[in-house]
Design an enzyme around this catalytic site. Sequence first.
Site, PDB file in Angstrom:
ATOM      1  N   LYS A  10     -49.432  14.209   8.324  1.00 20.52           N
ATOM      2  CA  LYS A  10     -49.345  13.528   7.022  1.00 20.52           C
ATOM      3  C   LYS A  10     -48.863  14.507   5.969  1.00 20.52           C
ATOM      4  CE  LYS A  10     -53.087  15.616   5.030  1.00 20.52           C
ATOM      5  NZ  LYS A  10     -52.997  16.588   3.933  1.00 20.52           N
ATOM      6  N   PRO A  94     -47.767  21.630  12.300  1.00 21.07           N
ATOM      7  CA  PRO A  94     -48.109  23.010  11.948  1.00 21.07           C
ATOM      8  C   PRO A  94     -49.624  23.222  11.832  1.00 21.07           C
ATOM      9  CG  PRO A  94     -46.552  22.056  10.351  1.00 21.07           C
ATOM     10  CD  PRO A  94     -46.832  21.005  11.368  1.00 21.07           C
ATOM     11  N   GLY A  97     -51.743  23.951   8.147  1.00 26.02           N
ATOM     12  CA  GLY A  97     -50.559  23.850   7.295  1.00 26.02           C
ATOM     13  C   GLY A  97     -50.666  22.847   6.173  1.00 26.02           C
ATOM     14  N   GLY A  98     -51.792  22.150   6.036  1.00 30.14           N
ATOM     15  CA  GLY A  98     -51.882  21.118   5.000  1.00 30.14           C
ATOM     16  C   GLY A  98     -51.283  19.805   5.444  1.00 30.14           C
ATOM     17  N   MET A  99     -51.098  19.623   6.765  1.00 33.69           N
ATOM     18  CA  MET A  99     -50.533  18.380   7.283  1.00 33.69           C
ATOM     19  C   MET A  99     -51.517  17.659   8.207  1.00 33.69           C
ATOM     20  SD  MET A  99     -46.508  19.266   7.690  1.00 33.69           S
ATOM     21  CE  MET A  99     -46.022  17.551   7.421  1.00 33.69           C
ATOM     22  N   ALA A 100     -52.771  18.073   8.158  1.00 37.21           N
ATOM     23  CA  ALA A 100     -53.874  17.385   8.848  1.00 37.21           C
ATOM     24  C   ALA A 100     -53.734  17.388  10.368  1.00 37.21           C
ATOM     25  CB  ALA A 100     -54.043  15.952   8.328  1.00 37.21           C
ATOM     26  N   GLY A 102     -55.381  19.200  12.662  1.00 30.76           N
ATOM     27  CA  GLY A 102     -56.692  19.174  13.323  1.00 30.76           C
ATOM     28  C   GLY A 102     -57.301  17.782  13.259  1.00 30.76           C
ATOM     29  N   SER A 103     -57.181  17.148  12.086  1.00 29.45           N
ATOM     30  CA  SER A 103     -57.700  15.782  11.922  1.00 29.45           C
ATOM     31  C   SER A 103     -56.941  14.822  12.829  1.00 29.45           C
ATOM     32  CB  SER A 103     -57.539  15.324  10.474  1.00 29.45           C
ATOM     33  OG  SER A 103     -58.194  16.209   9.614  1.00 29.45           O
ATOM     34  N   ALA A 104     -55.627  15.030  12.963  1.00 28.38           N
ATOM     35  CA  ALA A 104     -54.808  14.170  13.822  1.00 28.38           C
ATOM     36  C   ALA A 104     -55.287  14.271  15.266  1.00 28.38           C
ATOM     37  CB  ALA A 104     -53.335  14.574  13.715  1.00 28.38           C
ATOM     38  N   ASP A 136     -59.711  13.409   6.527  1.00 31.56           N
ATOM     39  CA  ASP A 136     -58.344  12.968   6.824  1.00 31.56           C
ATOM     40  C   ASP A 136     -58.235  12.242   8.170  1.00 31.56           C
ATOM     41  OD1 ASP A 136     -57.589  14.184   4.485  1.00 31.56           O
ATOM     42  OD2 ASP A 136     -56.658  15.922   5.433  1.00 31.56           O
TER      43      ASP A 136
HETATM   44  O1  C5P Z   1     -63.558  16.513   5.219  1.00 36.36           O
HETATM   45  P1  C5P Z   1     -63.052  17.830   5.705  1.00 36.36           P
HETATM   46  O2  C5P Z   1     -63.984  18.479   6.687  1.00 36.36           O
HETATM   47  O3  C5P Z   1     -61.649  17.757   6.221  1.00 36.36           O
HETATM   48  O4  C5P Z   1     -63.002  18.756   4.434  1.00 36.36           O
HETATM   49  C1  C5P Z   1     -62.814  20.136   4.545  1.00 36.36           C
HETATM   50  C2  C5P Z   1     -63.213  20.810   3.239  1.00 36.36           C
HETATM   51  O5  C5P Z   1     -62.308  20.434   2.198  1.00 36.36           O
HETATM   52  C3  C5P Z   1     -64.589  20.420   2.717  1.00 36.36           C
HETATM   53  O6  C5P Z   1     -65.582  21.228   3.283  1.00 36.36           O
HETATM   54  C4  C5P Z   1     -64.443  20.672   1.224  1.00 36.36           C
HETATM   55  O7  C5P Z   1     -64.543  22.047   0.929  1.00 36.36           O
HETATM   56  C5  C5P Z   1     -63.005  20.284   0.981  1.00 36.36           C
HETATM   57  N1  C5P Z   1     -62.870  18.891   0.508  1.00 36.36           N
HETATM   58  C6  C5P Z   1     -63.273  18.563  -0.765  1.00 36.36           C
HETATM   59  N2  C5P Z   1     -63.144  17.270  -1.205  1.00 36.36           N
HETATM   60  C7  C5P Z   1     -62.609  16.318  -0.392  1.00 36.36           C
HETATM   61  C8  C5P Z   1     -62.172  16.631   0.900  1.00 36.36           C
HETATM   62  C9  C5P Z   1     -62.307  17.942   1.334  1.00 36.36           C
HETATM   63  O8  C5P Z   1     -63.746  19.413  -1.512  1.00 36.36           O
HETATM   64  N3  C5P Z   1     -62.497  15.086  -0.853  1.00 36.36           N
END
Ligand code: C5P
Length: 298
Positions: A10, A94, A97-100, A102-104, A136
């Site tokens: 993403k 990547p 990389g800010g493209m999620a 791990g979440s994917a 994500d």
């Molecule tokens: O939800 P996720 O585990 O992907 O989030 C990783 C980190 O990103 C969180 O521990 C938090 O520091 C930050 N985060 C946040 N606010 C969000 C989503 C993520 O501060 N809405």
Amino acid sequence: MSVTVRVPAKVNLQLGVGPLRDDGYHDLVNVFHAVSLFDEVTVAEGPLAVTVEGASIEGVPAGPDNLAARAARLLAEHLGVPPEASIHIRKEIPVAGGMAGGSADAAAALLACAELWNPKLPRQTLMDLGAELGSDVPFALLGGTAVGVGRGEVLTPLPTKGEFAWVFALADGGLSTPAVYAECDRLRAAFEQEAVWPHESPALLAALAGGDAKALGAALSNDLQPAALSLMPALHRTITAGRDFGALGALVSGSGPTCAFLAADAEHAADLAAALGGAGVARAVVRAGGPVPGATVL
Ligand code: C5P
């Protein structure tokens, strides 16, 4: 028997970051857009394990710490079955990389394991379990273009027209998402900027619905960008180079450090990618189109 799921990366078209909440998260207005960079996750029955394959996979945990393994364990617990999932990930998204990415992978593992263990399980159940794994993850199951509120996990699909052509500049090294959010809070405090409650951008929604790439380029925004640039100042050059080479819009993707550039069409994207590649402002440059569907069983 094994199941393979393809899952997209993403880019965030708008990332509006509200104040820090008591639970350590921030309230967001997060416009997600799925693009055609894919990981493939194959799950076979067997002892729980994760292996990873790809050109640039340094830092991806193999084994039980991988988010995909946590996804398999969470679904097994939910269904009351043993977590028999031998997971193999082919990475193109990547890393850090800010493209999620791990979440994917977590989303793909949920879908593949559900296919093996209980194929009738509703998507919504997978999205709810996904939200427990990361903000994500639900979007990686949904795909397309959608706005997320709350932590970003409460999703509403958005109407779009046509395809948008993107160029992504990958950076050397990654950025930690919590570190970028913390830097955002630090910068806001240092400059006495009050975090305002974010709202969807009407210009962005209109550009998406009308398939207007020029208007979309002008409407892109990311409240995490100053923090990502502060932690990785070299990204200034990358963003500036993209703008100089005629990108319709240029921004850091999510928490970075990947930078995203919107092109007018596929031909423009090819020119932009070649120019960025030649400028030496990125580890690698890739093209992708969006929106594309979310996690899909192959
Ligand atoms: O939800 P996720 O585990 O992907 O989030 C990783 C980190 O990103 C969180 O521990 C938090 O520091 C930050 N985060 C946040 N606010 C969000 C989503 C993520 O501060 N809405």
